[in-house]
Design an enzyme around this catalytic site. Sequence first.
Site, mmCIF file in Angstrom:
data_model
loop_
_atom_site.group_PDB
_atom_site.id
_atom_site.type_symbol
_atom_site.label_atom_id
_atom_site.label_comp_id
_atom_site.label_asym_id
_atom_site.label_seq_id
_atom_site.Cartn_x
_atom_site.Cartn_y
_atom_site.Cartn_z
ATOM 1 N N ALA A 93 -0.169 -1.076 -9.864
ATOM 2 C CA ALA A 93 -0.836 -0.628 -9.924
ATOM 3 C C ALA A 93 -0.047 0.712 -11.099
ATOM 4 O O ALA A 93 -1.038 1.808 -11.189
ATOM 5 C CB ALA A 93 -1.659 0.044 -8.932
ATOM 6 N N ASN A 151 1.084 -0.439 -1.122
ATOM 7 C CA ASN A 151 2.150 -1.357 -2.078
ATOM 8 C C ASN A 151 2.980 -0.935 -3.184
ATOM 9 O O ASN A 151 3.636 -1.316 -3.516
ATOM 10 C CB ASN A 151 1.411 -2.744 -3.482
ATOM 11 C CG ASN A 151 0.280 -2.884 -1.433
ATOM 12 O OD1 ASN A 151 0.961 -4.111 -1.202
ATOM 13 N ND2 ASN A 151 -0.793 -3.072 -1.810
ATOM 14 N N HIS A 181 -0.714 8.907 -9.232
ATOM 15 C CA HIS A 181 0.122 7.366 -9.016
ATOM 16 C C HIS A 181 1.072 9.555 -9.755
ATOM 17 O O HIS A 181 0.930 8.536 -11.120
ATOM 18 C CB HIS A 181 -0.037 6.685 -9.012
ATOM 19 C CG HIS A 181 -0.579 5.503 -8.595
ATOM 20 N ND1 HIS A 181 -0.307 5.394 -6.876
ATOM 21 C CD2 HIS A 181 -1.685 5.460 -9.324
ATOM 22 C CE1 HIS A 181 -1.796 4.267 -6.329
ATOM 23 N NE2 HIS A 181 -2.131 4.635 -7.526
#
Length: 228
Positions: A93, A151, A181
């Site tokens: 991601a 993750n 993020h």
Amino acid sequence: MKIALIGVGAIGSWLQERLDPKPVVVRRGDALPMADVVVEVAGHAALAQYGVAALRQGSDLVIASIGALADEALWVSLQQAATRAKILLPAGAVAGIDALAAARLGGLDSVRYSSRKPPASLSNTLPLDRESVVFEGNARDAALQFLKNANVAATIALAGIGFEKTEVRIIADPTLTQNVHVLEASGAFGTFTMNIAGRPLPGNPRSSSLTAMSLLRCIQNRQSSIVL
Ligand SMILES: NC(=O)C1=CN([C@@H]2O[C@H](COP(=O)(O)OP(=O)(O)OC[C@H]3O[C@@H](n4cnc5c(N)ncnc54)[C@H](OP(=O)(O)O)[C@@H]3O)[C@@H](O)[C@H]2O)C=CC1
Ligand SMILES: O=C([O-])CC(=O)C(=O)O
């Protein structure tokens, strides 16, 4: 090339549609088929169940549930089993893993990562009227406590300065509809800041769609004569 796909949830079904050749799907309780590549998109328990067997039979193993590698015993057993096959860890991601892993070779001083998600992607009991910090600590504790939401923290730890030294914050933000993020690193190379707002997959608000795309690229790279 024969591909075995463990799990057909949000990421697995996206991959199943696009993989060529079509994968053999492994559902709960199925025995692991012989394959050139085994792709895990099913969770920590499935990786523990199938990972070592996949590597021992000579299949390369693509791992989505990278947070499971915060379990040192599992990580060591996977590495020991990878004598005839490779463990492939896609960026998933997050962006910037290529830069971070390269920077590690010159020496890194610090790596900080924050994950902001809509509260419902983290827990059903979080406040919906204000942001709240749900975790602050290192990447190992993040990955062990947030099995389905760290993750990325684990991927950053493995690419950079390890689980203990990587600083992580996980924040529930009710103003968001995407998974945001932010990665900041400094070292001999200089400094960088990466910010990505990932659109979630329709089947799972926790999982950014880029994860599925990153896994597809990882599998295609294995087949290709040009690796980018
Ligand atoms: N590396 C990264 O950047 C990211 C990693 N992830 C991780 O990727 C994994 C997949 O995510 P996602 O697709 O969104 O998750 P989903 O929950 O949507 O799908 C998981 C699927 O795996 C199946 N499954 C669970 N256990 C087994 C098993 N033992 N054998 C076979 N199938 C099994 C589930 O079946 P059932 O419905 O029966 O439970 C479900 O269909 C998760 O671990 C997630 O945390 C996600 C986002 C980013
Ligand atoms: O880190 C994770 O587990 C998943 C995640 O945040 C995302 O898909 O955006």
